[in-house]
Design an enzyme around this catalytic site. Structure first.
Site, mmCIF file in Angstrom:
data_model
loop_
_atom_site.group_PDB
_atom_site.id
_atom_site.type_symbol
_atom_site.label_atom_id
_atom_site.label_comp_id
_atom_site.label_asym_id
_atom_site.label_seq_id
_atom_site.Cartn_x
_atom_site.Cartn_y
_atom_site.Cartn_z
ATOM 1 N N SER A 79 -22.051 47.783 -0.707
ATOM 2 C CA SER A 79 -23.154 47.327 -1.558
ATOM 3 C C SER A 79 -23.714 45.952 -1.217
ATOM 4 O O SER A 79 -24.692 45.523 -1.818
ATOM 5 C CB SER A 79 -22.704 47.323 -3.020
ATOM 6 N N TYR A 126 -12.638 28.022 9.064
ATOM 7 C CA TYR A 126 -12.757 29.476 9.141
ATOM 8 C C TYR A 126 -11.754 30.070 10.132
ATOM 9 O O TYR A 126 -10.669 30.485 9.748
ATOM 10 C CB TYR A 126 -14.191 29.896 9.488
ATOM 11 N N ALA A 176 -14.670 42.056 1.405
ATOM 12 C CA ALA A 176 -14.412 40.626 1.191
ATOM 13 C C ALA A 176 -14.126 40.454 -0.291
ATOM 14 O O ALA A 176 -14.999 40.690 -1.123
ATOM 15 C CB ALA A 176 -15.604 39.791 1.623
ATOM 16 N N VAL A 184 -26.680 35.048 5.951
ATOM 17 C CA VAL A 184 -26.539 34.528 4.591
ATOM 18 C C VAL A 184 -26.062 35.680 3.715
ATOM 19 O O VAL A 184 -26.789 36.644 3.483
ATOM 20 C CB VAL A 184 -27.867 33.967 4.067
ATOM 21 N N THR A 185 -24.827 35.590 3.246
ATOM 22 C CA THR A 185 -24.263 36.604 2.364
ATOM 23 C C THR A 185 -23.612 35.927 1.169
ATOM 24 O O THR A 185 -23.368 34.717 1.180
ATOM 25 C CB THR A 185 -23.207 37.460 3.084
ATOM 26 N N LYS A 200 -8.148 37.342 9.654
ATOM 27 C CA LYS A 200 -8.967 38.074 10.617
ATOM 28 C C LYS A 200 -8.149 38.444 11.852
ATOM 29 O O LYS A 200 -8.332 39.527 12.435
ATOM 30 C CB LYS A 200 -10.185 37.248 11.014
#
Length: 405
Positions: free
Chosen positions: A55, A244, A146, A284-285, A253
């Site tokens: 989604s 990250y 996520a 951009v999320t 990851k």
């Protein structure tokens, strides 16, 4: 039916409401931007796919690109909140309703499920649907999850993921906007991981649940010959690696990628299939805006590349081409599909690093594409979408897509 005039109300990058019409238009725009295939499967003849985390972000792009580019049918799983008297539904709820309409118009049979993908209850529900509705065989599984926490179905233990550097505190520049929308570049410090922070983050964001999905479906005899699965990942720039790739999320990851190698060997033996990770480029999320420094980096990247920034739906169209054999499968030395090469060339990274070094509150408007970045953040919630009249009342009571046979 509740109709309201909705305006963006936010706390930082988090918005309190979502705009149904804007979310629908955003999905339509992504669909139209996705390149059409030269020979799409006939209605009902496409491969059966399962997209977990369908989604938002790259999972949404994977769903739309799979529908249009590969002609998939199957099941899409996400976890969204319904509208209430006080609040709209989450943006993903409205995006899912729009995706379902596009799938139906394209003649693709897709069932959209809302619930906890980490639970065995959801795994059973998916397995039952695959058996009863889709011939008992799954061709593809895309894993794009996520989440802030995960409950282990075996032990009942709930794990929480954290975004922290490892070994020592990290100080980095970050981009913020004040209440009036004015940009500010500020240095922030994030303390190092402590205790079991790394283990907790790996338990949520590593490969454990992905592998559990494969085990569950294999145990039900639902993996087709040649079954292929891909987990979506990110590496990113040296400018953000301390928080990250070299931080707690980076260890998760790395675990995801190690899981891919284990699954690839197993699937190759059992069904002639394969497992890979797909490393995507920056976007951009809702997840990325929570990471210190990522907002600044993404804005500077857009400032350096302009229209050269590759949208997620284009990246995922390329992924589907490789997974389905429409394009050669191109793997790096670690066995990963790389969709981020446009971002990580020496020239691009040097240009962004130069802008990063010069970035301050006084200079940021010259170095980053702030108008684009602000609009991209708002579009995550259905605002700032071209073609929408935000002065018009809109119904917020959009139902979740039904799935009658």
């Amino acid at each position: 039916m509740t109709r309201r005039v909705l305006t963006p109300r936010n706390r930082g990058f988090l918005f309190l409401d979502s705009h149904p019409a804007g979310c629908r238009q955003l999905v339509t725009d992504m669909w139209q931007a996705c390149p059409a295939p030269t020979d799409a499967p006939a209605d009902g003849a496409g491969p059966v796919a399962l997209v977990i985390g369908s989604s938002a972000g790259y999972g949404l792009a994977a769903t739309l690109a799979g529908l249009k580019r590969a002609g998939i049918r199957g099941i899409a799983v996400s976890f969204e909140k319904a509208p209430t008297e006080r609040r709209t539904a989450t943006a993903g709820w409205y995006r899912t309703a729009a995706t379902a309409d596009l799938a139906r118009a394209a003649g693709r049979d897709v069932v959209f499920l809302n619930g906890d993908a980490f639970s065995d209850l959801m795994k059973d529900q998916v397995a039952d649907l695959l058996k009863e509705r889709f011939g008992g065989r799954l061709d593809y599984l895309i894993y794009s999850v996520a989440a802030p926490r995960r409950t282990d179905p075996d032990t009942g233990t709930t794990y929480a993921s954290v975004l922290k550097p490892i070994g020592r505190a990290n100080r980095t520049k970050t981009l913020l906007f004040d209440d009036a929308g004015a940009p500010e570049v500020r240095e922030v410090e994030t303390g190092p991981a402590e205790g079991d922070d790394v283990e907790q983050t790996v338990a949520v964001m590593g490969g454990a649940d992905w592998e559990r999905w494969i085990d569950h479906l294999a145990g039900r005899g639902l993996l087709a010959d040649g079954f292929t699965t891909a987990a979506l990942s990110y590496i990113g720039s040296p400018l953000t690696e301390a928080i990250y790739r070299q931080g707690t999320i980076g260890v998760a990851k790395a675990h995801l990628e190690a899981t891919a190698r284990t699954l690839d060997e197993r699937l190759g033996t059992t069904v002639g299939g394969r497992a890979v990770t797909s490393v995507n480029g920056a976007a951009v999320t809702q997840s990325s805006t929570a990471i210190p420094g990522i907002a600044l980096y993404t804005g500077l990247l857009r400032g350096a590349l302009g229209e050269g920034v590759v949208p997620p739906v284009h990246q995922l169209a390329a992924l589907w081409d490789q997974l389905t054999g429409a394009a050669p499968l191109a793997l790096d030395e670690e066995g990963r599909i790389r969709l981020d090469t446009w971002e990580l060339t020496e020239d691009v990274q040097a240009a962004v690093a130069e802008r990063w070094e010069a970035a301050s509150t006084d200079t940021i408007a010259e170095l980053a594409d702030l108008d684009w970045f602000r609009a991209e953040v708002q579009r995550l919630y259905g605002f700032a979408v071209p073609g929408i009249d935000y002065a018009e009342p809109v119904s917020t009571d959009v139902p979740w897509p039904g799935h009658a046979a």
